[in-house]
Scaffold this motif. Structure first.
Motif, PDB file in Angstrom:
ATOM      1  N   MET A   1       0.851  -1.164   0.000  1.00  0.00           N
ATOM      2  CA  MET A   1       0.000   0.000   0.000  1.00  0.00           C
ATOM      3  C   MET A   1       0.900   1.231   0.000  1.00  0.00           C
ATOM      4  O   MET A   1       1.674   1.449   0.900  1.00  0.00           O
ATOM      5  N   ASN A   2       0.843   2.016  -1.033  1.00  0.00           N
ATOM      6  CA  ASN A   2       1.654   3.219  -1.116  1.00  0.00           C
ATOM      7  C   ASN A   2       0.961   4.391  -0.462  1.00  0.00           C
ATOM      8  O   ASN A   2      -0.253   4.512  -0.508  1.00  0.00           O
ATOM      9  N   SER A   3       1.761   5.266   0.115  1.00  0.00           N
ATOM     10  CA  SER A   3       1.230   6.464   0.734  1.00  0.00           C
ATOM     11  C   SER A   3       1.033   7.526  -0.339  1.00  0.00           C
ATOM     12  O   SER A   3       1.956   7.821  -1.101  1.00  0.00           O
ATOM     13  N   ARG A   4      -0.160   8.071  -0.408  1.00  0.00           N
ATOM     14  CA  ARG A   4      -0.410   9.151  -1.367  1.00  0.00           C
ATOM     15  C   ARG A   4       0.446  10.356  -1.035  1.00  0.00           C
ATOM     16  O   ARG A   4       0.908  11.052  -1.926  1.00  0.00           O
ATOM     17  N   ALA A   5       0.678  10.601   0.257  1.00  0.00           N
ATOM     18  CA  ALA A   5       1.519  11.728   0.664  1.00  0.00           C
ATOM     19  C   ALA A   5       2.949  11.503   0.177  1.00  0.00           C
ATOM     20  O   ALA A   5       3.604  12.427  -0.292  1.00  0.00           O
ATOM     21  N   ALA A   6       3.432  10.266   0.271  1.00  0.00           N
ATOM     22  CA  ALA A   6       4.783   9.956  -0.186  1.00  0.00           C
ATOM     23  C   ALA A   6       4.886  10.078  -1.703  1.00  0.00           C
ATOM     24  O   ALA A   6       5.951  10.361  -2.235  1.00  0.00           O
ATOM     25  N   ASP A   7       3.782   9.882  -2.401  1.00  0.00           N
ATOM     26  CA  ASP A   7       3.762  10.010  -3.855  1.00  0.00           C
ATOM     27  C   ASP A   7       3.605  11.455  -4.298  1.00  0.00           C
ATOM     28  O   ASP A   7       3.486  11.733  -5.484  1.00  0.00           O
ATOM     29  N   GLY A   8       3.549  12.393  -3.342  1.00  0.00           N
ATOM     30  CA  GLY A   8       3.432  13.802  -3.686  1.00  0.00           C
ATOM     31  C   GLY A   8       2.007  14.283  -3.861  1.00  0.00           C
ATOM     32  O   GLY A   8       1.777  15.414  -4.272  1.00  0.00           O
ATOM     33  N   ILE A   9       1.035  13.446  -3.573  1.00  0.00           N
ATOM     34  CA  ILE A   9      -0.370  13.853  -3.676  1.00  0.00           C
ATOM     35  C   ILE A   9      -0.750  14.497  -2.349  1.00  0.00           C
ATOM     36  O   ILE A   9      -0.612  13.876  -1.300  1.00  0.00           O
ATOM     37  N   PRO A  10      -1.200  15.740  -2.381  1.00  0.00           N
ATOM     38  CA  PRO A  10      -1.497  16.426  -1.113  1.00  0.00           C
ATOM     39  C   PRO A  10      -2.686  15.807  -0.381  1.00  0.00           C
ATOM     40  O   PRO A  10      -3.634  15.335  -0.992  1.00  0.00           O
ATOM     41  N   VAL A  11      -2.594  15.831   0.933  1.00  0.00           N
ATOM     42  CA  VAL A  11      -3.669  15.359   1.787  1.00  0.00           C
ATOM     43  C   VAL A  11      -4.493  16.578   2.170  1.00  0.00           C
ATOM     44  O   VAL A  11      -3.958  17.556   2.683  1.00  0.00           O
ATOM     45  N   ASP A  12      -5.780  16.538   1.900  1.00  0.00           N
ATOM     46  CA  ASP A  12      -6.665  17.663   2.187  1.00  0.00           C
ATOM     47  C   ASP A  12      -7.132  17.586   3.636  1.00  0.00           C
ATOM     48  O   ASP A  12      -8.203  17.052   3.937  1.00  0.00           O
ATOM     49  N   VAL A  13      -6.331  18.128   4.529  1.00  0.00           N
ATOM     50  CA  VAL A  13      -6.576  18.046   5.964  1.00  0.00           C
ATOM     51  C   VAL A  13      -7.889  18.723   6.336  1.00  0.00           C
ATOM     52  O   VAL A  13      -8.667  18.192   7.137  1.00  0.00           O
ATOM     53  N   GLU A  14      -8.174  19.875   5.783  1.00  0.00           N
ATOM     54  CA  GLU A  14      -9.398  20.605   6.141  1.00  0.00           C
ATOM     55  C   GLU A  14     -10.663  19.851   5.727  1.00  0.00           C
ATOM     56  O   GLU A  14     -11.634  19.816   6.473  1.00  0.00           O
ATOM     57  N   THR A  15     -10.656  19.254   4.547  1.00  0.00           N
ATOM     58  CA  THR A  15     -11.818  18.463   4.117  1.00  0.00           C
ATOM     59  C   THR A  15     -12.014  17.271   5.041  1.00  0.00           C
ATOM     60  O   THR A  15     -13.146  16.944   5.412  1.00  0.00           O
ATOM     61  N   MET A  16     -10.932  16.632   5.415  1.00  0.00           N
ATOM     62  CA  MET A  16     -11.031  15.495   6.331  1.00  0.00           C
ATOM     63  C   MET A  16     -11.610  15.931   7.669  1.00  0.00           C
ATOM     64  O   MET A  16     -12.487  15.265   8.216  1.00  0.00           O
ATOM     65  N   ARG A  17     -11.149  17.060   8.181  1.00  0.00           N
ATOM     66  CA  ARG A  17     -11.665  17.543   9.471  1.00  0.00           C
ATOM     67  C   ARG A  17     -13.154  17.877   9.387  1.00  0.00           C
ATOM     68  O   ARG A  17     -13.908  17.590  10.312  1.00  0.00           O
ATOM     69  N   ARG A  18     -13.574  18.493   8.292  1.00  0.00           N
ATOM     70  CA  ARG A  18     -15.004  18.810   8.125  1.00  0.00           C
ATOM     71  C   ARG A  18     -15.843  17.536   8.082  1.00  0.00           C
ATOM     72  O   ARG A  18     -16.928  17.472   8.666  1.00  0.00           O
ATOM     73  N   THR A  19     -15.366  16.511   7.389  1.00  0.00           N
ATOM     74  CA  THR A  19     -16.087  15.237   7.312  1.00  0.00           C
ATOM     75  C   THR A  19     -16.181  14.600   8.697  1.00  0.00           C
ATOM     76  O   THR A  19     -17.250  14.123   9.092  1.00  0.00           O
ATOM     77  N   ILE A  20     -15.084  14.600   9.433  1.00  0.00           N
ATOM     78  CA  ILE A  20     -15.070  14.032  10.786  1.00  0.00           C
ATOM     79  C   ILE A  20     -16.075  14.774  11.663  1.00  0.00           C
ATOM     80  O   ILE A  20     -16.882  14.152  12.364  1.00  0.00           O
ATOM     81  N   ASP A  21     -16.047  16.088  11.615  1.00  0.00           N
ATOM     82  CA  ASP A  21     -16.979  16.889  12.425  1.00  0.00           C
ATOM     83  C   ASP A  21     -18.434  16.590  12.066  1.00  0.00           C
ATOM     84  O   ASP A  21     -19.276  16.450  12.952  1.00  0.00           O
ATOM     85  N   ARG A  22     -18.729  16.488  10.781  1.00  0.00           N
ATOM     86  CA  ARG A  22     -20.102  16.163  10.346  1.00  0.00           C
ATOM     87  C   ARG A  22     -20.546  14.811  10.882  1.00  0.00           C
ATOM     88  O   ARG A  22     -21.674  14.645  11.335  1.00  0.00           O
ATOM     89  N   ALA A  23     -19.642  13.840  10.813  1.00  0.00           N
ATOM     90  CA  ALA A  23     -19.990  12.488  11.261  1.00  0.00           C
ATOM     91  C   ALA A  23     -20.214  12.437  12.766  1.00  0.00           C
ATOM     92  O   ALA A  23     -21.072  11.687  13.238  1.00  0.00           O
ATOM     93  N   LEU A  24     -19.488  13.221  13.515  1.00  0.00           N
ATOM     94  CA  LEU A  24     -19.595  13.154  14.967  1.00  0.00           C
ATOM     95  C   LEU A  24     -20.787  13.924  15.530  1.00  0.00           C
ATOM     96  O   LEU A  24     -21.126  13.752  16.690  1.00  0.00           O
ATOM     97  N   VAL A  25     -21.457  14.739  14.709  1.00  0.00           N
ATOM     98  CA  VAL A  25     -22.655  15.451  15.196  1.00  0.00           C
ATOM     99  C   VAL A  25     -23.938  14.821  14.679  1.00  0.00           C
ATOM    100  O   VAL A  25     -25.017  15.341  14.912  1.00  0.00           O
ATOM    101  N   LEU A  26     -23.839  13.689  14.026  1.00  0.00           N
ATOM    102  CA  LEU A  26     -25.020  13.021  13.473  1.00  0.00           C
ATOM    103  C   LEU A  26     -26.053  12.683  14.526  1.00  0.00           C
ATOM    104  O   LEU A  26     -27.239  12.658  14.254  1.00  0.00           O
ATOM    105  N   ARG A  27     -25.624  12.413  15.724  1.00  0.00           N
ATOM    106  CA  ARG A  27     -26.540  11.985  16.769  1.00  0.00           C
ATOM    107  C   ARG A  27     -27.516  13.078  17.177  1.00  0.00           C
ATOM    108  O   ARG A  27     -28.533  12.805  17.787  1.00  0.00           O
ATOM    109  N   SER A  28     -27.217  14.306  16.818  1.00  0.00           N
ATOM    110  CA  SER A  28     -28.072  15.415  17.231  1.00  0.00           C
ATOM    111  C   SER A  28     -29.283  15.594  16.317  1.00  0.00           C
ATOM    112  O   SER A  28     -30.078  16.494  16.529  1.00  0.00           O
ATOM    113  N   LYS A  29     -29.417  14.745  15.292  1.00  0.00           N
ATOM    114  CA  LYS A  29     -30.565  14.841  14.399  1.00  0.00           C
ATOM    115  C   LYS A  29     -31.012  13.445  13.979  1.00  0.00           C
ATOM    116  O   LYS A  29     -30.290  12.473  14.196  1.00  0.00           O
ATOM    117  N   PRO A  30     -32.183  13.315  13.384  1.00  0.00           N
ATOM    118  CA  PRO A  30     -32.654  11.985  12.958  1.00  0.00           C
ATOM    119  C   PRO A  30     -31.676  11.331  11.966  1.00  0.00           C
ATOM    120  O   PRO A  30     -31.051  12.007  11.146  1.00  0.00           O
TER     121      PRO A  30
END
Length: 117
Positions: A1-30
């Motif tokens: 398994m190659n690392s995308r970061a090692a291959d020079g492909i940038p990791v979108d940290v902000e998008t990942m954080r937004r997705t994590i935040d969205r997933a962790l607040v799911l319990r507050s709605k149906p």
């Protein structure tokens, strides 16, 4: 398994954080199946992007140290969770998505800190 970061492909940290935040607040709605499916796919993709980097960093540790053992077992659990899909039970699916979000957060913290996977 190659690392995308090692291959020079940038990791979108902000998008990942937004997705994590969205997933962790799911319990507050149906629970909505479509949203769970969408978030699960995003989180699995994020894990796929940064897991190889964590595996490479863990592999460089001494293979007998406590740190190596804890990281290796955590990464194995994360890989297994990422391979598990959604089922037919809404609450179980919510728990699965929340677990993927916490796993992704752990990997992302290690990726951004570069001190631990």
């Amino acid at each position: 398994m190659n690392s995308r970061a090692a291959d020079g492909i940038p990791v979108d940290v902000e998008t990942m954080r937004r997705t994590i935040d969205r997933a962790l607040v799911l319990r507050s709605k149906p629970l909505e199946v479509e949203e769970l499916e969408h978030l699960e796919a995003l989180l699995r993709g994020h894990i796929e992007v940064i897991l190889p980097d964590a595996l490479e960093r863990t592999d460089r540790l001494w293979h007998g140290s406590r740190e190596w053992y804890l990281n290796a077992t955590t990464l194995s659990r994360i890989a297994n969770n990422a391979r598990t899909g959604l089922g037919m039970q809404p609450m179980r699916n919510w728990v699965h998505v929340a677990r993927l979000a916490r796993d992704c957060d752990w990997l992302l913290r290690g990726y951004t800190n570069r001190e631990e996977p």
